[in-house]
Write an enzyme that holds these catalytic residues in place. Structure first.
Site, PDB file in Angstrom:
ATOM      1  N   THR A  11       0.839  -1.206   0.000  1.00  0.00           N
ATOM      2  CA  THR A  11       0.000   0.000   0.000  1.00  0.00           C
ATOM      3  C   THR A  11       0.868   1.247   0.000  1.00  0.00           C
ATOM      4  OG1 THR A  11      -1.669   1.260   1.205  1.00  0.00           O
ATOM      5  CG2 THR A  11      -0.199  -0.073   2.539  1.00  0.00           C
ATOM      6  N   ASP A  73      -7.886  -3.400   0.131  1.00  0.00           N
ATOM      7  CA  ASP A  73      -8.714  -2.511  -0.674  1.00  0.00           C
ATOM      8  C   ASP A  73      -9.955  -2.228   0.148  1.00  0.00           C
ATOM      9  OD1 ASP A  73      -8.521  -1.200  -3.355  1.00  0.00           O
ATOM     10  OD2 ASP A  73     -10.596  -1.865  -3.402  1.00  0.00           O
ATOM     11  N   PHE A 154      -7.398   8.884   8.927  1.00  0.00           N
ATOM     12  CA  PHE A 154      -7.167   9.392   7.570  1.00  0.00           C
ATOM     13  C   PHE A 154      -8.475   9.307   6.792  1.00  0.00           C
ATOM     14  CE2 PHE A 154      -7.266   5.446   5.065  1.00  0.00           C
ATOM     15  CZ  PHE A 154      -7.143   4.489   6.058  1.00  0.00           C
ATOM     16  N   LYS A 177      -9.603   2.666  17.225  1.00  0.00           N
ATOM     17  CA  LYS A 177     -10.186   2.438  15.893  1.00  0.00           C
ATOM     18  C   LYS A 177      -9.979   0.993  15.457  1.00  0.00           C
ATOM     19  CE  LYS A 177      -9.829   3.715  11.038  1.00  0.00           C
ATOM     20  NZ  LYS A 177      -9.130   4.479   9.992  1.00  0.00           N
ATOM     21  N   ARG A 183     -10.969  -2.560   8.946  1.00  0.00           N
ATOM     22  CA  ARG A 183      -9.609  -3.087   8.771  1.00  0.00           C
ATOM     23  C   ARG A 183      -9.175  -3.895   9.996  1.00  0.00           C
ATOM     24  NH1 ARG A 183      -7.939   1.245   7.561  1.00  0.00           N
ATOM     25  NH2 ARG A 183      -8.386   0.881   5.369  1.00  0.00           N
TER      26      ARG A 183
HETATM   27  P1  ITT Z   1      -3.495   1.785  -1.645  1.00  0.00           P
HETATM   28  O1  ITT Z   1      -4.308   1.335  -2.838  1.00  0.00           O
HETATM   29  O2  ITT Z   1      -2.087   2.140  -2.001  1.00  0.00           O
HETATM   30  O3  ITT Z   1      -3.592   0.829  -0.495  1.00  0.00           O
HETATM   31  P2  ITT Z   1      -5.542   3.813  -1.435  1.00  0.00           P
HETATM   32  O4  ITT Z   1      -5.779   4.946  -0.499  1.00  0.00           O
HETATM   33  O5  ITT Z   1      -5.609   4.132  -2.918  1.00  0.00           O
HETATM   34  O6  ITT Z   1      -4.132   3.169  -1.080  1.00  0.00           O
HETATM   35  P3  ITT Z   1      -7.880   2.153  -1.677  1.00  0.00           P
HETATM   36  O7  ITT Z   1      -7.840   2.109  -3.159  1.00  0.00           O
HETATM   37  O8  ITT Z   1      -8.203   0.900  -0.924  1.00  0.00           O
HETATM   38  O9  ITT Z   1      -6.504   2.640  -1.077  1.00  0.00           O
HETATM   39  O10 ITT Z   1      -8.893   3.299  -1.264  1.00  0.00           O
HETATM   40  C1  ITT Z   1      -9.381   3.320   0.008  1.00  0.00           C
HETATM   41  C2  ITT Z   1      -9.943   4.708   0.297  1.00  0.00           C
HETATM   42  O11 ITT Z   1     -11.113   4.536   1.111  1.00  0.00           O
HETATM   43  C3  ITT Z   1      -8.962   5.514   1.119  1.00  0.00           C
HETATM   44  O12 ITT Z   1      -8.114   6.297   0.303  1.00  0.00           O
HETATM   45  C4  ITT Z   1      -9.889   6.346   1.979  1.00  0.00           C
HETATM   46  O13 ITT Z   1     -10.331   7.468   1.259  1.00  0.00           O
HETATM   47  C5  ITT Z   1     -11.083   5.403   2.207  1.00  0.00           C
HETATM   48  N1  ITT Z   1     -10.871   4.609   3.429  1.00  0.00           N
HETATM   49  C6  ITT Z   1     -10.586   3.272   3.526  1.00  0.00           C
HETATM   50  N2  ITT Z   1     -10.425   2.903   4.797  1.00  0.00           N
HETATM   51  C7  ITT Z   1     -10.585   4.014   5.536  1.00  0.00           C
HETATM   52  C8  ITT Z   1     -10.508   4.282   6.905  1.00  0.00           C
HETATM   53  O14 ITT Z   1     -10.176   3.343   7.785  1.00  0.00           O
HETATM   54  N3  ITT Z   1     -10.744   5.524   7.312  1.00  0.00           N
HETATM   55  C9  ITT Z   1     -11.053   6.504   6.441  1.00  0.00           C
HETATM   56  N4  ITT Z   1     -11.113   6.347   5.116  1.00  0.00           N
HETATM   57  C10 ITT Z   1     -10.895   5.106   4.660  1.00  0.00           C
END
Ligand code: ITT
Length: 205
Positions: A11, A73, A154, A177, A183
Protein backbone atom coordinates in the site's frame (compact mmCIF):
# COMPACT_ATOMS: atom_id res chain seq x y z
CA UNK A 1 14.99 -17.87 18.70
CA UNK A 2 11.67 -17.46 16.87
CA UNK A 3 12.11 -16.96 13.13
CA UNK A 4 10.29 -13.89 11.85
CA UNK A 5 8.48 -13.93 8.53
CA UNK A 6 8.76 -10.98 6.15
CA UNK A 7 5.55 -9.49 4.74
CA UNK A 8 5.52 -6.48 2.43
CA UNK A 9 2.67 -4.03 2.93
CA UNK A 10 1.39 -3.48 -0.60
CA UNK A 11 0.00 0.00 0.00
CA UNK A 12 1.05 3.59 -0.60
CA UNK A 13 -1.48 4.87 1.91
CA UNK A 14 0.39 6.10 5.02
CA UNK A 15 -2.79 5.88 7.14
CA UNK A 16 -3.15 2.19 6.38
CA UNK A 17 0.56 1.57 7.02
CA UNK A 18 0.25 3.15 10.47
CA UNK A 19 -2.73 0.92 11.33
CA UNK A 20 -1.01 -2.25 10.05
CA UNK A 21 2.17 -1.45 11.98
CA UNK A 22 0.22 -0.82 15.18
CA UNK A 23 -1.67 -4.06 14.75
CA UNK A 24 1.29 -6.34 14.02
CA UNK A 25 3.71 -4.87 16.58
CA UNK A 26 3.57 -7.94 18.82
CA UNK A 27 3.47 -10.60 16.13
CA UNK A 28 6.43 -12.65 14.82
CA UNK A 29 6.36 -10.75 11.54
CA UNK A 30 8.74 -8.23 9.99
CA UNK A 31 6.71 -5.70 8.04
CA UNK A 32 8.37 -4.03 5.08
CA UNK A 33 6.87 -1.10 3.26
CA UNK A 34 7.09 -0.35 -0.44
CA UNK A 35 9.55 2.43 0.50
CA UNK A 36 12.04 -0.29 1.47
CA UNK A 37 12.30 -1.29 -2.17
CA UNK A 38 12.99 0.49 -5.44
CA UNK A 39 10.25 1.84 -7.66
CA UNK A 40 7.79 -0.78 -8.92
CA UNK A 41 5.43 -0.34 -11.89
CA UNK A 42 2.11 1.32 -11.07
CA UNK A 43 -0.70 -1.14 -10.34
CA UNK A 44 -3.91 -0.04 -12.01
CA UNK A 45 -6.88 -0.59 -9.70
CA UNK A 46 -9.48 -1.22 -12.37
CA UNK A 47 -11.40 -4.00 -10.63
CA UNK A 48 -15.08 -3.47 -9.88
CA UNK A 49 -14.93 -5.08 -6.44
CA UNK A 50 -12.76 -4.54 -3.36
CA UNK A 51 -11.70 -8.18 -3.65
CA UNK A 52 -10.44 -7.86 -7.23
CA UNK A 53 -8.41 -4.77 -6.44
CA UNK A 54 -6.99 -6.19 -3.21
CA UNK A 55 -5.81 -9.34 -5.02
CA UNK A 56 -4.41 -7.29 -7.87
CA UNK A 57 -2.29 -5.24 -5.46
CA UNK A 58 -1.07 -8.13 -3.30
CA UNK A 59 -0.31 -10.54 -6.15
CA UNK A 60 1.56 -7.96 -8.27
CA UNK A 61 3.72 -6.81 -5.36
CA UNK A 62 4.46 -10.39 -4.21
CA UNK A 63 5.40 -11.46 -7.75
CA UNK A 64 7.60 -8.42 -8.39
CA UNK A 65 9.38 -8.33 -5.04
CA UNK A 66 9.53 -12.06 -4.26
CA UNK A 67 8.05 -11.78 -0.76
CA UNK A 68 4.55 -12.41 0.61
CA UNK A 69 2.55 -9.20 0.27
CA UNK A 70 -0.47 -7.93 2.16
CA UNK A 71 -2.84 -5.51 0.40
CA UNK A 72 -5.98 -3.77 1.57
CA UNK A 73 -8.71 -2.51 -0.67
CA UNK A 74 -11.33 -0.61 1.21
CA UNK A 75 -13.85 2.17 0.97
CA UNK A 76 -16.90 3.93 2.26
CA UNK A 77 -20.29 2.70 1.06
CA UNK A 78 -23.19 5.12 1.57
CA UNK A 79 -26.78 3.91 1.14
CA UNK A 80 -28.25 7.30 0.20
CA UNK A 81 -25.61 7.67 -2.55
CA UNK A 82 -26.40 4.22 -4.00
CA UNK A 83 -23.21 2.75 -2.57
CA UNK A 84 -20.86 5.59 -3.61
CA UNK A 85 -18.01 6.30 -3.22
CA UNK A 86 -17.43 2.51 -2.76
CA UNK A 87 -14.48 1.10 -4.71
CA UNK A 88 -13.80 4.61 -5.99
CA UNK A 89 -13.33 6.05 -2.47
CA UNK A 90 -9.67 6.98 -3.03
CA UNK A 91 -10.37 8.78 -6.31
CA UNK A 92 -13.80 10.25 -5.57
CA UNK A 93 -13.59 13.98 -6.33
CA UNK A 94 -10.57 13.35 -8.58
CA UNK A 95 -6.90 12.48 -8.27
CA UNK A 96 -4.51 14.61 -6.22
CA UNK A 97 -7.10 16.24 -3.98
CA UNK A 98 -6.90 16.25 -0.18
CA UNK A 99 -8.84 13.97 2.18
CA UNK A 100 -10.60 17.11 3.42
CA UNK A 101 -11.73 18.06 -0.07
CA UNK A 102 -13.03 14.52 -0.59
CA UNK A 103 -15.04 14.31 2.62
CA UNK A 104 -16.45 17.81 2.09
CA UNK A 105 -17.78 16.65 -1.27
CA UNK A 106 -19.57 13.79 0.52
CA UNK A 107 -21.01 16.16 3.15
CA UNK A 108 -22.29 18.37 0.35
CA UNK A 109 -23.92 15.43 -1.44
CA UNK A 110 -25.46 14.25 1.84
CA UNK A 111 -27.04 17.64 2.65
CA UNK A 112 -30.73 17.16 3.44
CA UNK A 113 -30.56 13.34 3.22
CA UNK A 114 -32.43 11.61 6.02
CA UNK A 115 -30.90 8.19 5.52
CA UNK A 116 -27.29 8.63 6.66
CA UNK A 117 -26.43 4.92 6.99
CA UNK A 118 -22.96 3.97 5.73
CA UNK A 119 -20.34 1.33 6.18
CA UNK A 120 -16.62 0.99 5.71
CA UNK A 121 -15.69 -2.20 3.90
CA UNK A 122 -12.26 -3.81 3.81
CA UNK A 123 -10.83 -6.74 1.90
CA UNK A 124 -7.34 -7.93 2.82
CA UNK A 125 -5.45 -10.08 0.36
CA UNK A 126 -2.26 -11.88 1.38
CA UNK A 127 -0.42 -13.23 -1.67
CA UNK A 128 2.71 -15.30 -2.09
CA UNK A 129 4.96 -14.79 -5.14
CA UNK A 130 3.34 -17.70 -7.07
CA UNK A 131 0.02 -15.83 -6.98
CA UNK A 132 -1.77 -18.00 -4.41
CA UNK A 133 -3.67 -15.84 -1.93
CA UNK A 134 -5.72 -15.77 1.23
CA UNK A 135 -8.59 -13.29 1.57
CA UNK A 136 -10.21 -11.74 4.64
CA UNK A 137 -13.02 -9.23 4.71
CA UNK A 138 -14.97 -7.21 7.22
CA UNK A 139 -17.08 -4.12 7.48
CA UNK A 140 -18.09 -1.56 10.06
CA UNK A 141 -21.50 0.14 10.18
CA UNK A 142 -21.88 3.80 11.04
CA UNK A 143 -23.54 7.00 9.91
CA UNK A 144 -22.38 10.04 7.98
CA UNK A 145 -22.09 12.97 10.38
CA UNK A 146 -23.46 16.42 9.50
CA UNK A 147 -20.03 17.99 10.05
CA UNK A 148 -16.45 16.71 10.49
CA UNK A 149 -15.03 16.01 13.98
CA UNK A 150 -11.58 14.90 15.07
CA UNK A 151 -8.29 14.83 13.22
CA UNK A 152 -7.01 11.31 13.87
CA UNK A 153 -6.90 8.60 11.25
CA UNK A 154 -7.17 9.39 7.57
CA UNK A 155 -9.55 9.57 4.65
CA UNK A 156 -13.21 9.83 5.61
CA UNK A 157 -12.62 9.22 9.35
CA UNK A 158 -13.75 12.72 10.49
CA UNK A 159 -17.22 12.27 8.95
CA UNK A 160 -17.78 8.60 9.88
CA UNK A 161 -19.76 8.61 13.12
CA UNK A 162 -19.66 5.32 15.04
CA UNK A 163 -22.74 5.19 17.34
CA UNK A 164 -21.49 2.55 19.85
CA UNK A 165 -18.65 4.90 20.90
CA UNK A 166 -20.57 8.10 20.22
CA UNK A 167 -17.59 9.46 18.29
CA UNK A 168 -16.38 9.78 14.75
CA UNK A 169 -13.44 7.62 13.68
CA UNK A 170 -11.50 10.88 13.55
CA UNK A 171 -11.93 11.15 17.33
CA UNK A 172 -10.59 7.66 18.08
CA UNK A 173 -6.98 6.74 18.79
CA UNK A 174 -5.29 4.31 16.44
CA UNK A 175 -5.76 1.47 18.96
CA UNK A 176 -9.44 2.33 19.61
CA UNK A 177 -10.19 2.44 15.89
CA UNK A 178 -8.46 -0.88 15.24
CA UNK A 179 -10.71 -2.70 17.73
CA UNK A 180 -13.91 -1.75 15.91
CA UNK A 181 -12.94 -0.83 12.35
CA UNK A 182 -13.41 -2.77 9.12
CA UNK A 183 -9.61 -3.09 8.77
CA UNK A 184 -9.10 -4.07 12.41
CA UNK A 185 -11.77 -6.77 12.19
CA UNK A 186 -10.34 -8.19 8.96
CA UNK A 187 -6.88 -8.20 10.56
CA UNK A 188 -8.32 -10.05 13.54
CA UNK A 189 -9.67 -12.76 11.22
CA UNK A 190 -6.18 -13.12 9.75
CA UNK A 191 -4.37 -13.12 13.09
CA UNK A 192 -6.83 -15.62 14.61
CA UNK A 193 -5.33 -18.20 12.28
CA UNK A 194 -1.83 -16.73 12.10
CA UNK A 195 -0.09 -20.02 12.95
CA UNK A 196 -1.69 -21.68 9.95
CA UNK A 197 -1.07 -18.63 7.77
CA UNK A 198 2.65 -18.59 8.63
CA UNK A 199 2.97 -22.29 7.75
CA UNK A 200 1.07 -21.70 4.49
CA UNK A 201 3.37 -18.81 3.57
CA UNK A 202 6.55 -20.81 4.29
CA UNK A 203 5.25 -23.72 2.23
CA UNK A 204 4.50 -21.50 -0.75
CA UNK A 205 7.52 -19.21 -0.92
P1 ITT B 1 -3.50 1.78 -1.65
O1 ITT B 1 -4.31 1.34 -2.84
O2 ITT B 1 -2.09 2.14 -2.00
O3 ITT B 1 -3.59 0.83 -0.49
P2 ITT B 1 -5.54 3.81 -1.43
O4 ITT B 1 -5.78 4.95 -0.50
O5 ITT B 1 -5.61 4.13 -2.92
O6 ITT B 1 -4.13 3.17 -1.08
P3 ITT B 1 -7.88 2.15 -1.68
O7 ITT B 1 -7.84 2.11 -3.16
O8 ITT B 1 -8.20 0.90 -0.92
O9 ITT B 1 -6.50 2.64 -1.08
O10 ITT B 1 -8.89 3.30 -1.26
C1 ITT B 1 -9.38 3.32 0.01
C2 ITT B 1 -9.94 4.71 0.30
O11 ITT B 1 -11.11 4.54 1.11
C3 ITT B 1 -8.96 5.51 1.12
O12 ITT B 1 -8.11 6.30 0.30
C4 ITT B 1 -9.89 6.35 1.98
O13 ITT B 1 -10.33 7.47 1.26
C5 ITT B 1 -11.08 5.40 2.21
N1 ITT B 1 -10.87 4.61 3.43
C6 ITT B 1 -10.59 3.27 3.53
N2 ITT B 1 -10.42 2.90 4.80
C7 ITT B 1 -10.59 4.01 5.54
C8 ITT B 1 -10.51 4.28 6.90
O14 ITT B 1 -10.18 3.34 7.78
N3 ITT B 1 -10.74 5.52 7.31
C9 ITT B 1 -11.05 6.50 6.44
N4 ITT B 1 -11.11 6.35 5.12
C10 ITT B 1 -10.89 5.11 4.66
Amino acid sequence: MEKKTIIVLATKNKGKVKEFEGYFKNFPIVLKSLDDFGQIPEIVEDGVTFEENAYKKSSCVARILGFPALADDSGLVIDALNGAPGVYSARYAGENVSDEYRYKKILEEMKGKENRAARFECVLSLSVPSGKALTYEANCEGIIADAPSGSNGFGYDPIFFYPPLNKTFGQLTNDEKTIVSHRGKALKELSNELDKVLIWMRQHI
